[in-house]
Motif scaffolding. Structure first.
Motif, PDB file in Angstrom:
ATOM      1  N   LYS A 148       9.086  38.543 -44.018  1.00 46.54           N
ATOM      2  CA  LYS A 148      10.504  38.223 -43.868  1.00 46.54           C
ATOM      3  C   LYS A 148      10.724  37.237 -42.722  1.00 46.54           C
ATOM      4  CE  LYS A 148      15.053  40.408 -43.318  1.00 46.54           C
ATOM      5  NZ  LYS A 148      15.495  39.682 -42.112  1.00 46.54           N
ATOM      6  N   GLN A 149      10.096  37.488 -41.596  1.00 47.63           N
ATOM      7  CA  GLN A 149      10.239  36.577 -40.468  1.00 47.63           C
ATOM      8  C   GLN A 149       9.680  35.198 -40.800  1.00 47.63           C
ATOM      9  OE1 GLN A 149       8.341  38.498 -37.149  1.00 47.63           O
ATOM     10  NE2 GLN A 149       9.977  39.999 -36.871  1.00 47.63           N
ATOM     11  N   PHE A 150       8.567  35.162 -41.520  1.00 50.05           N
ATOM     12  CA  PHE A 150       7.991  33.882 -41.911  1.00 50.05           C
ATOM     13  C   PHE A 150       8.919  33.131 -42.853  1.00 50.05           C
ATOM     14  CE2 PHE A 150       5.353  31.658 -45.171  1.00 50.05           C
ATOM     15  CZ  PHE A 150       5.026  30.563 -44.388  1.00 50.05           C
ATOM     16  N   ASP A 151       9.503  33.826 -43.831  1.00 43.13           N
ATOM     17  CA  ASP A 151      10.440  33.180 -44.754  1.00 43.13           C
ATOM     18  C   ASP A 151      11.631  32.592 -44.004  1.00 43.13           C
ATOM     19  OD1 ASP A 151       8.822  33.889 -46.878  1.00 43.13           O
ATOM     20  OD2 ASP A 151       9.983  35.692 -47.383  1.00 43.13           O
ATOM     21  N   GLU A 152      12.109  33.301 -42.996  1.00 48.17           N
ATOM     22  CA  GLU A 152      13.217  32.783 -42.180  1.00 48.17           C
ATOM     23  C   GLU A 152      12.782  31.562 -41.377  1.00 48.17           C
ATOM     24  OE1 GLU A 152      14.142  36.251 -39.931  1.00 48.17           O
ATOM     25  OE2 GLU A 152      15.408  37.139 -41.502  1.00 48.17           O
ATOM     26  N   ALA A 153      11.529  31.554 -40.918  1.00 46.21           N
ATOM     27  CA  ALA A 153      11.015  30.416 -40.139  1.00 46.21           C
ATOM     28  C   ALA A 153      10.944  29.150 -40.987  1.00 46.21           C
ATOM     29  CB  ALA A 153       9.638  30.745 -39.570  1.00 46.21           C
ATOM     30  N   ILE A 154      10.690  29.288 -42.277  1.00 48.22           N
ATOM     31  CA  ILE A 154      10.602  28.115 -43.155  1.00 48.22           C
ATOM     32  C   ILE A 154      11.890  27.313 -43.090  1.00 48.22           C
ATOM     33  CG2 ILE A 154      10.483  27.375 -45.576  1.00 48.22           C
ATOM     34  CD1 ILE A 154       8.504  29.673 -46.039  1.00 48.22           C
ATOM     35  N   ASP A 155      13.014  27.999 -43.156  1.00 52.56           N
ATOM     36  CA  ASP A 155      14.306  27.302 -43.080  1.00 52.56           C
ATOM     37  C   ASP A 155      14.610  26.860 -41.655  1.00 52.56           C
ATOM     38  OD1 ASP A 155      16.950  26.448 -44.072  1.00 52.56           O
ATOM     39  OD2 ASP A 155      17.702  28.135 -42.905  1.00 52.56           O
ATOM     40  N   PHE A 156      14.369  27.739 -40.679  1.00 52.25           N
ATOM     41  CA  PHE A 156      14.743  27.434 -39.297  1.00 52.25           C
ATOM     42  C   PHE A 156      14.006  26.208 -38.771  1.00 52.25           C
ATOM     43  CE2 PHE A 156      14.335  27.861 -34.689  1.00 52.25           C
ATOM     44  CZ  PHE A 156      15.666  28.043 -34.319  1.00 52.25           C
ATOM     45  N   PHE A 157      12.717  26.108 -39.072  1.00 51.83           N
ATOM     46  CA  PHE A 157      11.919  24.992 -38.572  1.00 51.83           C
ATOM     47  C   PHE A 157      11.844  23.828 -39.568  1.00 51.83           C
ATOM     48  CE2 PHE A 157      10.105  28.613 -36.123  1.00 51.83           C
ATOM     49  CZ  PHE A 157      10.390  28.131 -34.844  1.00 51.83           C
ATOM     50  N   ASP A 158      12.607  23.897 -40.641  1.00 49.73           N
ATOM     51  CA  ASP A 158      12.664  22.826 -41.642  1.00 49.73           C
ATOM     52  C   ASP A 158      11.319  22.561 -42.304  1.00 49.73           C
ATOM     53  OD1 ASP A 158      15.411  22.374 -41.254  1.00 49.73           O
ATOM     54  OD2 ASP A 158      15.031  20.996 -39.592  1.00 49.73           O
ATOM     55  N   TRP A 159      10.520  23.601 -42.474  1.00 48.87           N
ATOM     56  CA  TRP A 159       9.248  23.413 -43.175  1.00 48.87           C
ATOM     57  C   TRP A 159       9.484  23.100 -44.645  1.00 48.87           C
ATOM     58  CZ3 TRP A 159       6.668  28.319 -40.657  1.00 48.87           C
ATOM     59  CH2 TRP A 159       6.374  28.028 -39.308  1.00 48.87           C
ATOM     60  N   ASP A 160      10.628  23.558 -45.199  1.00 53.01           N
ATOM     61  CA  ASP A 160      10.964  23.181 -46.568  1.00 53.01           C
ATOM     62  C   ASP A 160      11.227  21.677 -46.666  1.00 53.01           C
ATOM     63  OD1 ASP A 160      13.272  23.405 -45.016  1.00 53.01           O
ATOM     64  OD2 ASP A 160      14.380  24.603 -46.497  1.00 53.01           O
ATOM     65  N   ARG A 161      11.852  21.113 -45.637  1.00 54.13           N
ATOM     66  CA  ARG A 161      12.080  19.665 -45.626  1.00 54.13           C
ATOM     67  C   ARG A 161      10.765  18.893 -45.607  1.00 54.13           C
ATOM     68  NH1 ARG A 161      14.309  17.967 -40.333  1.00 54.13           N
ATOM     69  NH2 ARG A 161      12.189  17.265 -39.903  1.00 54.13           N
ATOM     70  N   SER A 162       9.822  19.342 -44.796  1.00 50.13           N
ATOM     71  CA  SER A 162       8.543  18.634 -44.719  1.00 50.13           C
ATOM     72  C   SER A 162       7.812  18.705 -46.049  1.00 50.13           C
ATOM     73  CB  SER A 162       7.670  19.193 -43.589  1.00 50.13           C
ATOM     74  OG  SER A 162       7.104  20.446 -43.919  1.00 50.13           O
ATOM     75  N   ARG A 163       7.885  19.872 -46.734  1.00 52.59           N
ATOM     76  CA  ARG A 163       7.168  19.987 -48.002  1.00 52.59           C
ATOM     77  C   ARG A 163       7.784  19.079 -49.065  1.00 52.59           C
ATOM     78  NH1 ARG A 163       4.038  19.880 -45.472  1.00 52.59           N
ATOM     79  NH2 ARG A 163       2.767  19.679 -47.331  1.00 52.59           N
ATOM     80  N   ALA A 164       9.102  19.010 -49.115  1.00 53.86           N
ATOM     81  CA  ALA A 164       9.749  18.112 -50.083  1.00 53.86           C
ATOM     82  C   ALA A 164       9.434  16.649 -49.762  1.00 53.86           C
ATOM     83  CB  ALA A 164      11.265  18.346 -50.077  1.00 53.86           C
ATOM     84  N   TRP A 165       9.419  16.301 -48.488  1.00 50.09           N
ATOM     85  CA  TRP A 165       9.104  14.938 -48.050  1.00 50.09           C
ATOM     86  C   TRP A 165       7.698  14.550 -48.500  1.00 50.09           C
ATOM     87  CZ3 TRP A 165      11.791  10.991 -45.928  1.00 50.09           C
ATOM     88  CH2 TRP A 165      11.096   9.995 -45.227  1.00 50.09           C
ATOM     89  N   TYR A 166       6.744  15.436 -48.255  1.00 43.79           N
ATOM     90  CA  TYR A 166       5.357  15.166 -48.646  1.00 43.79           C
ATOM     91  C   TYR A 166       5.223  15.079 -50.165  1.00 43.79           C
ATOM     92  CZ  TYR A 166       3.269  15.886 -43.985  1.00 43.79           C
ATOM     93  OH  TYR A 166       2.885  15.759 -42.679  1.00 43.79           O
TER      94      TYR A 166
END
Length: 219
Positions: A148-166
């Motif tokens: 759960k904490q990791f899933d929240e970190a994906i949004d907080f640190f914009d890791w979803d943005r980096s994955r879409a960018w790549y």
């Protein structure tokens, strides 16, 4: 000096550039020591994906010097990932078959903001790229202690943005993140299975907003 890789001095727009622009436009309170976190992340990345950068005798990566405790912590995190690969066949494939630190450029990549089209030269550098499958993924270190904490970190640190960018630079339709907890050595996983996945769509929305602001301000 840190990482001397010429990648960081290139002029194409990277996801890190978008992060710096976001921090400038929308400043927020920074928790923890960002420089220390980056330095330790560099150690773990190198131990797993660029072992030739590691000076085991000097406890160094490039010109970063680590304490014995930091270095041993990084080695334990690498050990935890390798242990996970014993029961995760996909991770085993990633560790054995990936091109690591694979650099890509997309010249004059087309973007759309509303009905307006514009172009940027873009770049990215994959922690793992699977040439046989045409997609790749990212390695993260995290303070998360639960999924759960990791899933929240994906949004907080914009890791979803980096994955879409790549994904859009490479033209890939799948992606993944493996993260190693600095707290308890747990391995967390996140898979983007197609371009309808919520992480891809949310990440793309994030980068489209920042990319347009970059084009307005920098081009």
């Amino acid at each position: 000096m840190g990482n001397p890789d010429a990648y960081f001095s290139r002029t194409e727009v990277s996801n890190s550039d978008l992060t710096e622009l976001k921090n400038f436009l929308y400043p927020r309170i920074q928790y923890g020591d960002r420089e220390a976190a980056f330095k330790f992340g560099t150690l773990v990345d190198a131990l797993i994906t660029e072992n030739d950068r590691v000076r085991y005798d000097k406890l160094m990566v490039d010109d970063y010097v680590y304490t014995q405790d930091e270095f041993e912590h990084g080695l334990e995190m690498r050990k935890a990932l390798r242990k996970e690969a014993e029961k995760d066949q996909f991770l085993a494939t990633v560790l054995s078959q990936s091109d690591t630190q694979r650099f890509m450029v997309n010249e004059q990549q087309e973007f759309h903001y509303g009905g307006f089209a514009y172009h940027l030269d873009t770049r990215c550098k994959w922690d793992w790229w699977l040439p046989a499958y045409g997609f790749g993924g990212d390695l993260k270190t995290t303070f998360a202690e639960s999924q759960k904490q990791f899933d929240e970190a994906i949004d907080f640190f914009d890791w979803d943005r980096s994955r879409a960018w790549y994904m859009d630079i490479a033209g890939s339709s799948r992606d993944f993140i493996y993260a190693i907890s600095k707290k308890n050595y747990r391995i967390f996983k996140h898979f983007i299975t197609d371009r309808n996945h919520s992480s891809y769509k949310h990440g793309r929305e994030k980068y489209n907003d920042l990319a347009f602001k970059w084009w307005q301000l920098m081009v």
